[in-house]
Design an enzyme around this catalytic site. Structure first.
Site, short mmCIF file in Angstrom:
data_model
loop_
_atom_site.label_atom_id
_atom_site.label_comp_id
_atom_site.label_asym_id
_atom_site.label_seq_id
_atom_site.Cartn_x
_atom_site.Cartn_y
_atom_site.Cartn_z
N HIS A 82 0.85 -1.20 0.00
CA HIS A 82 0.00 0.00 0.00
C HIS A 82 0.88 1.25 0.00
O HIS A 82 0.68 2.16 -0.80
CB HIS A 82 -0.92 -0.03 1.22
CG HIS A 82 -1.57 1.29 1.53
ND1 HIS A 82 -2.56 1.83 0.75
CD2 HIS A 82 -1.36 2.19 2.52
CE1 HIS A 82 -2.93 3.00 1.25
NE2 HIS A 82 -2.22 3.24 2.32
N ASP A 111 7.11 23.15 -25.15
CA ASP A 111 7.03 21.76 -24.67
C ASP A 111 8.04 21.62 -23.55
O ASP A 111 8.69 22.59 -23.16
CB ASP A 111 7.35 20.78 -25.81
CG ASP A 111 6.72 19.40 -25.55
OD1 ASP A 111 6.93 18.85 -24.45
OD2 ASP A 111 6.00 18.90 -26.44
N TRP A 147 7.53 -0.25 4.09
CA TRP A 147 8.09 0.47 2.94
C TRP A 147 9.47 1.02 3.25
O TRP A 147 10.23 1.35 2.36
CB TRP A 147 7.16 1.59 2.48
CG TRP A 147 7.28 2.87 3.27
CD1 TRP A 147 6.75 3.13 4.50
CD2 TRP A 147 8.00 4.05 2.89
NE1 TRP A 147 7.09 4.39 4.90
CE2 TRP A 147 7.85 4.98 3.93
CE3 TRP A 147 8.74 4.42 1.77
CZ2 TRP A 147 8.43 6.25 3.89
CZ3 TRP A 147 9.31 5.69 1.75
CH2 TRP A 147 9.16 6.58 2.80
N SER A 174 13.19 6.91 -12.98
CA SER A 174 12.11 7.66 -13.61
C SER A 174 11.95 9.03 -12.96
O SER A 174 11.86 10.05 -13.65
CB SER A 174 10.81 6.86 -13.50
OG SER A 174 9.71 7.67 -13.78
N SER A 175 11.95 9.08 -11.62
CA SER A 175 11.76 10.37 -10.95
C SER A 175 12.92 11.30 -11.20
O SER A 175 12.73 12.51 -11.37
CB SER A 175 11.64 10.21 -9.43
OG SER A 175 10.92 9.10 -9.11
N HIS A 258 13.24 11.87 4.63
CA HIS A 258 12.59 13.11 5.04
C HIS A 258 12.42 14.10 3.90
O HIS A 258 11.32 14.61 3.69
CB HIS A 258 13.17 13.74 6.30
CG HIS A 258 12.13 14.63 6.89
ND1 HIS A 258 11.09 14.16 7.63
CD2 HIS A 258 11.90 15.95 6.72
CE1 HIS A 258 10.26 15.15 7.90
NE2 HIS A 258 10.73 16.24 7.37
N GLU A 260 12.00 13.26 1.01
CA GLU A 260 10.96 12.61 0.21
C GLU A 260 9.56 13.06 0.65
O GLU A 260 8.70 13.30 -0.19
CB GLU A 260 11.08 11.09 0.32
CG GLU A 260 9.90 10.29 -0.21
CD GLU A 260 9.75 10.32 -1.73
OE1 GLU A 260 10.68 10.80 -2.40
OE2 GLU A 260 8.72 9.87 -2.22
N TYR A 262 8.72 15.85 1.77
CA TYR A 262 8.48 17.20 1.23
C TYR A 262 8.32 17.16 -0.27
O TYR A 262 7.61 18.00 -0.85
CB TYR A 262 9.57 18.16 1.69
CG TYR A 262 9.48 18.38 3.17
CD1 TYR A 262 8.32 18.92 3.71
CD2 TYR A 262 10.48 18.00 4.04
CE1 TYR A 262 8.18 19.08 5.07
CE2 TYR A 262 10.35 18.16 5.40
CZ TYR A 262 9.19 18.69 5.91
OH TYR A 262 9.05 18.84 7.26
N SER A 273 -1.53 27.54 -3.59
CA SER A 273 -1.20 28.96 -3.75
C SER A 273 -1.71 29.53 -5.07
O SER A 273 -1.69 30.73 -5.27
CB SER A 273 0.31 29.17 -3.67
OG SER A 273 0.80 28.64 -2.46
N HIS A 307 14.80 12.43 13.27
CA HIS A 307 13.60 12.45 14.12
C HIS A 307 12.70 11.25 13.82
O HIS A 307 11.76 11.00 14.55
CB HIS A 307 12.85 13.79 14.00
CG HIS A 307 12.22 14.04 12.68
ND1 HIS A 307 12.07 15.29 12.16
CD2 HIS A 307 11.69 13.21 11.76
CE1 HIS A 307 11.49 15.22 10.98
NE2 HIS A 307 11.24 13.97 10.72
N HIS A 308 13.01 10.51 12.74
CA HIS A 308 12.26 9.29 12.48
C HIS A 308 12.78 8.12 13.31
O HIS A 308 12.22 7.03 13.25
CB HIS A 308 12.36 8.91 11.01
CG HIS A 308 11.69 9.90 10.10
ND1 HIS A 308 10.37 9.79 9.75
CD2 HIS A 308 12.16 11.01 9.47
CE1 HIS A 308 10.05 10.81 8.94
NE2 HIS A 308 11.11 11.55 8.77
N THR A 333 6.51 26.77 7.42
CA THR A 333 5.19 26.20 7.13
C THR A 333 4.11 27.13 7.65
O THR A 333 3.08 27.34 6.99
CB THR A 333 5.06 24.81 7.77
OG1 THR A 333 6.25 24.06 7.47
CG2 THR A 333 3.87 24.07 7.22
N LYS A 336 3.46 29.94 5.35
CA LYS A 336 2.60 29.59 4.22
C LYS A 336 1.13 29.57 4.65
O LYS A 336 0.27 30.13 3.97
CB LYS A 336 2.98 28.22 3.64
CG LYS A 336 4.42 28.19 3.14
CD LYS A 336 4.68 27.05 2.20
CE LYS A 336 4.09 27.28 0.85
NZ LYS A 336 4.73 28.34 0.10
N ARG A 455 1.53 0.14 15.32
CA ARG A 455 1.35 0.08 13.87
C ARG A 455 1.60 -1.33 13.37
O ARG A 455 2.21 -2.13 14.04
CB ARG A 455 2.42 0.93 13.17
CG ARG A 455 2.36 2.35 13.34
CD ARG A 455 3.61 2.97 12.73
NE ARG A 455 3.58 2.88 11.27
CZ ARG A 455 4.53 3.41 10.47
NH1 ARG A 455 5.55 4.01 11.00
NH2 ARG A 455 4.43 3.32 9.17
#
Lengths: 538, 192
Positions: A82, A111, A147, A174-175, A258, A260, A262, A273, A307-308, A333, A336, A455
């Protein structure tokens, strides 16, 4: 017939160069940014429903305590797949699809800068996911280690292990290629007069996201390659017996991980915006502050990764450093969120579907942001680590955050892409069902986490039953509501009302200066200064 | 397109971006030695230092002798027999010792018991390290079962000098009346 006349008018507009290949060649050999953007978005949509189906199975098993439907290993495969499908298959391709469609239109480029590379970036993806999804049918089943792929658990994955690693390599390639294309397009192909600080904020957010992608996706590729060589070629990066350290993997993974998160959210900031000023009929409040806030968030994302992993055992100085830098992210943040609120302030608001999704985004993403600040507090995190509180937190920023951002973008630009206005009543139904059920789904998970439910478990202690049932009902409701979305898009394409250049009266930006739908080749003649001045209002 | 709008070729920028991507890949690998260097400088997770510390504990202080008393208590009389095999021993700080407690289940049914330790004076508690103890896990006893159970401990040599006597006592709770024990005990045993 009005529809036919509009279609003919479109053909006249660019009849001299609107040739495109037909049939399958148009898509397999595609080099047109609009076609590739469409393919990315369709692919992301398919993956969204596939990943969502796995989530429905997870909520089905968790509806009651005990093991009803799946054995624990398969349940772990469900959570792992998932996450991988939603992150790498749904969200990231959806952003690249929106970038493909919108960035050339918004900066006045004919293009993307590297069209063949663009084709290659997209066509890697179906193969990557064919490889990943086929792991469901190999001995040992799909990857079940989460994951995050922590060793040594990930190394015990059986035949799925190398397949998952190669799938990650392909998605990463790809990314990275897609991100390079975005940067080259933005830096080299802007229309004359489209200075960097005249660019729409969606383009800005994607420029910064693309740099993040190029900086961290290769680190993930490195980390999974180390896993691969640890397993098959006798290296001991993460094997204590050979002098390695499994905690090292967590450091390298989250150095990617991390930034990632963002990567997943920054383009949504850009879209919101654009939408809020349109429907508040005011220019965005603090345009430059918004740009600098995105850049600050991107910079901070590189120095907060640990922090993870507060609970792996870290010196106090390290914990304090990562706690404080993490809390620092709340400042840009907050800039924003306050700027969005200031844009709304005294605006002439209307509540079309894109605006509804955008407003829900601001409110619900902020809830996810607050629980993020709670998780940043080291002693509190020791309690929250690996509980449903974490699940609630990141789903709040990813579902009513990122996914609502993507949906807001699709609802905003769908009239531009198809040339038709969609059924707005149906869109509002989709919004309200989604907004209500997403809270029924994820809000109780805060309570479960605070009460101590871990979890990634298929079974749980009986005292967690009630909120799990509520959460599952919310899950089924949210999942079913999403079926309205493809129906609405199909209906819009087939039966929508033809619409002029400017689908929304308050919309500014170069894309609204083009016909709806834009011709196959747009901005072959760059926009004039008068058009640019009308478009760039901020 | 007749007139290209950019004089800058894409190739240069694309190659630069590719170089960044390759640099990032290399950086991922560079993190491995980087962390080792960081740990060497700060001494974090230093295995040899940990080993030295372990050896240091193994160096007994033979010049000091401390009395350790063992006590056993039951919350209610009659259902259990519970006492240490030896009431008191003389020990040297830094050396590993072992003691045993005897328990017999007189409750008339299969049950589970949990020992809860207490050390006095409380100042000594931080220096009294149990490396293995029957109090670490619930103890399952069949009806009428009797057995001895070990506790192994080291007293830290840095124990303040004014302390020369430590008492280790256990309260032995029959857990069968608690909900927790029902979950621990296998269902077959709960028939009584």
């Amino acid at each position: 017939m009005a529809y036919a006349q509009v279609a003919v008018a479109h053909d006249d507009h660019s009849s001299h160069d609107d040739h495109k290949p037909h049939g399958w060649r148009r898509w397999v050999y595609a080099t047109n940014h609009k076609d590739i953007g469409t393919m990315y978005l369709v692919f992301a949509g398919i993956m969204f429903f596939l990943g969502g189906s796995l989530a429905m199975l997870i909520r089905l098993e968790l509806f009651r305590p005990g093991l009803q439907f799946f054995d624990p290993l398969f349940f772990n495969s469900l959570t792992t797949m998932h996450a991988l499908i939603m992150i790498f298959g749904a969200i990231m391709p959806a952003w690249t699809g929106l970038a493909n469609w919108q960035i050339p239109l918004q900066v006045g480029a004919p293009d993307m800068a590297l069209p063949r590379l663009n084709n290659f970036s997209f066509w890697i993806l179906p193969f990557a996911f064919l490889l990943l999804l086929s792991t469901f049918f190999v001995p040992g089943g799909a990857p079940a280690g989460g994951w995050t792929m922590y060793p040594p658990l990930m190394l015990q994955g059986g035949a799925s292990f190398p397949m998952t690693i190669f799938a990650i390599h392909l998605m990463g390639a790809s990314s990275i290629l897609g991100a390079m294309n975005v940067i080259v397009t933005i830096l080299n192909l802007r229309a004359p007069g489209m200075t960097l600080l005249r660019m729409p904020l969606f383009v800005w957010s994607w420029l910064i996201t693309a740099y993040l992608l190029i900086a961290v996706m290769p680190v993930l590729a490195g980390a999974v390659t180390m896993l691969l060589t640890d397993h098959f070629f006798g290296t001991t990066f993460f094997t204590a017996a050979g002098g390695g350290d499994p905690v090292m993997f967590q450091h390298i993974f989250w150095f990617f991980g991390h930034p990632e998160v963002y990567i997943l959210i920054l383009p949504a900031f850009g879209i919101i915006s654009e939408i809020i000023p349109t429907f508040a009929r005011k220019p965005i409040f603090g345009y430059e502050a918004m740009v600098y806030a995105i850049a600050s968030i991107a910079f901070l994302s590189f120095i907060v990764w640990a922090h993870h992993m507060f609970t792996v055992g870290m010196p106090l100085a390290g914990e304090l450093f990562f706690m404080l830098t993490t809390m620092l992210i709340a400042i840009p943040t907050g800039v924003k969120v306050f700027n969005w609120c200031a844009t709304i302030w005294k605006g002439s608001l209307t509540f079309e579907p894109p605006m509804l999704f955008a407003l829900a985004f601001v409110f619900l993403f902020t809830i996810g942001g607050f629980s993020g600040v709670m998780l940043a507090i080291v002693p509190a995190d020791f309690q929250y680590q690996d509980t449903y509180f974490v699940v609630a937190h990141f789903h709040y920023v990813l579902v009513p955050g990122t996914i609502f951002g993507i949906m807001a973008g699709v609802y905003y630009w769908l009239p531009k892409w198809t040339g038709h206005m969609y059924d707005q009543t149906l869109g509002k139904w989709h919004f309200w069902l989604s907004a209500i059920f997403v809270n029924v789904l994820f809000f109780p998970q805060h309570f479960l986490g605070l009460a101590g439910m871990p979890r990634r478990i298929p079974d749980y202690a009986v005292q967690f039953t009630d909120w799990n049932m509520v959460s599952s009902i919310g899950g089924f409701g949210f999942g079913l509501s999403q079926l309205l979305f493809p129906y609405l898009i199909w209906k819009c394409i087939k039966h929508g009302v033809p619409i002029g250049n400017r689908a929304w009266e308050g919309a500014h930006g170069l894309e609204w200066e083009l016909p709806s739908p834009p011709p196959f080749h747009s901005w072959e003649t760059p926009p004039t200064e008068a058009v640019l001045a009308r478009a760039a209002v901020h | 397109m007749n007139a290209p709008r950019t004089t800058r070729p894409h190739r240069g920028l694309t190659l630069k971006l590719l170089a960044i991507a390759l640099g990032s890949f290399a950086f991922g690998y560079a993190l491995v030695p980087f962390y080792n260097v960081l740990c060497a400088i700060t001494g974090l997770g230093d295995q040899t230092a940990l080993a030295r510390r372990a050896v240091a504990v193994e160096q007994p202080d033979l010049n000091r002798t401390i009395t350790v008393d063992f006590m056993a208590e039951l919350p209610s009389i009659g259902n259990w027999t519970f006492h240490p095999l030896v009431r008191s021993i003389q020990i040297h700080p830094g050396k590993l010792y072992s003691a045993e407690y005897f328990a017999q289940n007189l409750t008339g049914h299969d049950t589970v018991a949990q020992a809860v330790p207490n050390i006095s004076p409380s100042k000594a508690a931080a220096y009294f390290h149990k490396t293995e103890c029957f109090c670490f896990t619930p103890q399952r006893f069949a009806k009428g079962e009797a057995r001895t159970m070990p506790v192994r401990f080291i007293v830290d040599p840095s124990l303040p000098t004014y302390l020369d006597r430590i008492t280790l006592s256990y309260m032995f709770y029959d857990d069968s009346t608690h909900v927790g024990a029902k979950l621990i005990a296998p269902p077959a045993n709960s028939r009584n």
